[in-house]
Design a protein around this motif. Structure first.
Motif, short mmCIF file in Angstrom:
data_model
loop_
_atom_site.label_atom_id
_atom_site.label_comp_id
_atom_site.label_asym_id
_atom_site.label_seq_id
_atom_site.Cartn_x
_atom_site.Cartn_y
_atom_site.Cartn_z
N LYS A 129 -58.44 -21.61 -82.81
CA LYS A 129 -59.26 -20.26 -82.67
C LYS A 129 -58.55 -19.56 -81.32
O LYS A 129 -58.25 -20.17 -80.44
CB LYS A 129 -60.62 -20.57 -82.39
N ASN A 130 -58.77 -18.24 -81.43
CA ASN A 130 -58.55 -17.41 -80.40
C ASN A 130 -59.54 -17.41 -79.19
O ASN A 130 -60.59 -17.16 -79.59
CB ASN A 130 -58.36 -15.87 -80.91
N GLN A 131 -59.19 -17.91 -78.18
CA GLN A 131 -60.25 -18.15 -77.04
C GLN A 131 -60.57 -16.68 -76.45
O GLN A 131 -61.56 -16.64 -75.79
CB GLN A 131 -59.60 -19.00 -76.01
N ASN A 132 -59.44 -15.76 -76.50
CA ASN A 132 -59.53 -14.50 -75.81
C ASN A 132 -60.29 -13.30 -76.89
O ASN A 132 -60.22 -12.11 -76.73
CB ASN A 132 -58.55 -14.05 -75.41
N SER A 133 -61.05 -13.96 -77.89
CA SER A 133 -61.65 -12.85 -78.74
C SER A 133 -62.61 -11.97 -78.05
O SER A 133 -63.38 -12.38 -77.01
CB SER A 133 -62.33 -13.28 -80.03
N SER A 134 -62.74 -10.48 -78.24
CA SER A 134 -63.57 -9.82 -77.56
C SER A 134 -65.19 -9.94 -77.97
O SER A 134 -65.17 -10.30 -79.40
CB SER A 134 -63.15 -8.35 -77.40
N PRO A 135 -66.16 -9.50 -77.35
CA PRO A 135 -67.34 -9.72 -77.86
C PRO A 135 -67.84 -8.67 -78.84
O PRO A 135 -67.14 -7.61 -79.00
CB PRO A 135 -68.15 -9.50 -76.53
N THR A 136 -68.39 -9.11 -79.67
CA THR A 136 -68.90 -8.03 -80.92
C THR A 136 -69.88 -7.08 -80.21
O THR A 136 -71.06 -7.33 -79.46
CB THR A 136 -69.32 -8.77 -81.97
N LEU A 137 -69.47 -5.66 -80.43
CA LEU A 137 -70.45 -4.56 -79.93
C LEU A 137 -70.58 -3.94 -81.44
O LEU A 137 -69.99 -3.90 -82.30
CB LEU A 137 -69.85 -3.82 -78.91
N TRP A 138 -71.95 -3.26 -81.21
CA TRP A 138 -72.58 -2.36 -82.42
C TRP A 138 -72.33 -1.07 -82.09
O TRP A 138 -72.65 -0.76 -80.95
CB TRP A 138 -73.89 -3.16 -82.81
N THR A 139 -72.09 -0.12 -83.05
CA THR A 139 -72.32 1.34 -82.77
C THR A 139 -73.73 1.65 -83.19
O THR A 139 -74.71 0.80 -83.45
CB THR A 139 -71.43 2.16 -83.86
N LYS A 140 -74.09 2.85 -82.95
CA LYS A 140 -75.49 3.31 -83.24
C LYS A 140 -75.97 3.09 -84.75
O LYS A 140 -76.91 2.76 -84.89
CB LYS A 140 -75.77 4.81 -82.95
N GLN A 141 -74.78 3.38 -85.60
CA GLN A 141 -74.98 3.46 -86.85
C GLN A 141 -75.29 1.88 -87.27
O GLN A 141 -76.30 1.70 -88.16
CB GLN A 141 -73.93 4.00 -87.79
N ASP A 142 -74.51 0.90 -86.62
CA ASP A 142 -74.76 -0.34 -87.10
C ASP A 142 -75.88 -0.98 -86.59
O ASP A 142 -76.73 -1.85 -87.45
CB ASP A 142 -73.54 -1.15 -86.44
N THR A 143 -76.41 -0.51 -85.66
CA THR A 143 -77.83 -1.01 -85.06
C THR A 143 -78.91 -0.41 -85.73
O THR A 143 -79.83 -1.26 -85.97
CB THR A 143 -78.15 -0.58 -83.43
N ALA A 144 -78.96 0.64 -86.25
CA ALA A 144 -79.87 1.44 -87.05
C ALA A 144 -79.89 0.64 -88.46
O ALA A 144 -81.05 0.50 -88.94
CB ALA A 144 -79.52 2.93 -87.34
N ARG A 145 -78.57 0.34 -89.06
CA ARG A 145 -78.69 -0.46 -90.21
C ARG A 145 -79.21 -1.83 -89.98
O ARG A 145 -80.15 -2.17 -90.93
CB ARG A 145 -77.17 -0.67 -90.66
N TYR A 146 -79.07 -2.53 -89.00
CA TYR A 146 -79.75 -3.71 -88.62
C TYR A 146 -81.14 -3.58 -88.59
O TYR A 146 -81.71 -4.52 -89.22
CB TYR A 146 -78.90 -4.32 -87.46
N LEU A 147 -81.51 -2.60 -88.13
CA LEU A 147 -83.00 -2.46 -87.79
C LEU A 147 -83.77 -1.80 -88.79
O LEU A 147 -84.99 -1.82 -88.88
CB LEU A 147 -83.57 -1.54 -86.47
#
Length: 65
Positions: A2-20
């Protein structure tokens, strides 16, 4: 391996609205009220997914006049 240096996942406003299952205006309101955490890069707003919890969303904050 596995890649140890993977960046954290961030959401856009659209992703967040879809999740909520809400609108982008609601996400804007939650950001403005400080109920969820995010930051701005240019015109793009990125949100930390771990701040989008039921506890934070339902937090009642008093409005002072």
């Amino acid at each position: 391996m596995k890649n140890q240096n993977s960046s954290p996942t961030l959401w856009t406003k659209q992703d967040t609205a879809r999740y909520l299952r809400s609108s982008i205006k609601t996400v804007d309101r939650l950001l403005r009220d400080g109920r969820i955490n995010g930051f701005k890069i240019g015109r793009k707003v990125l949100i930390y997914p771990d701040s989008v919890t039921e506890e934070n969303i339902n937090l009642i904050r008093p409005k002072f006049i």
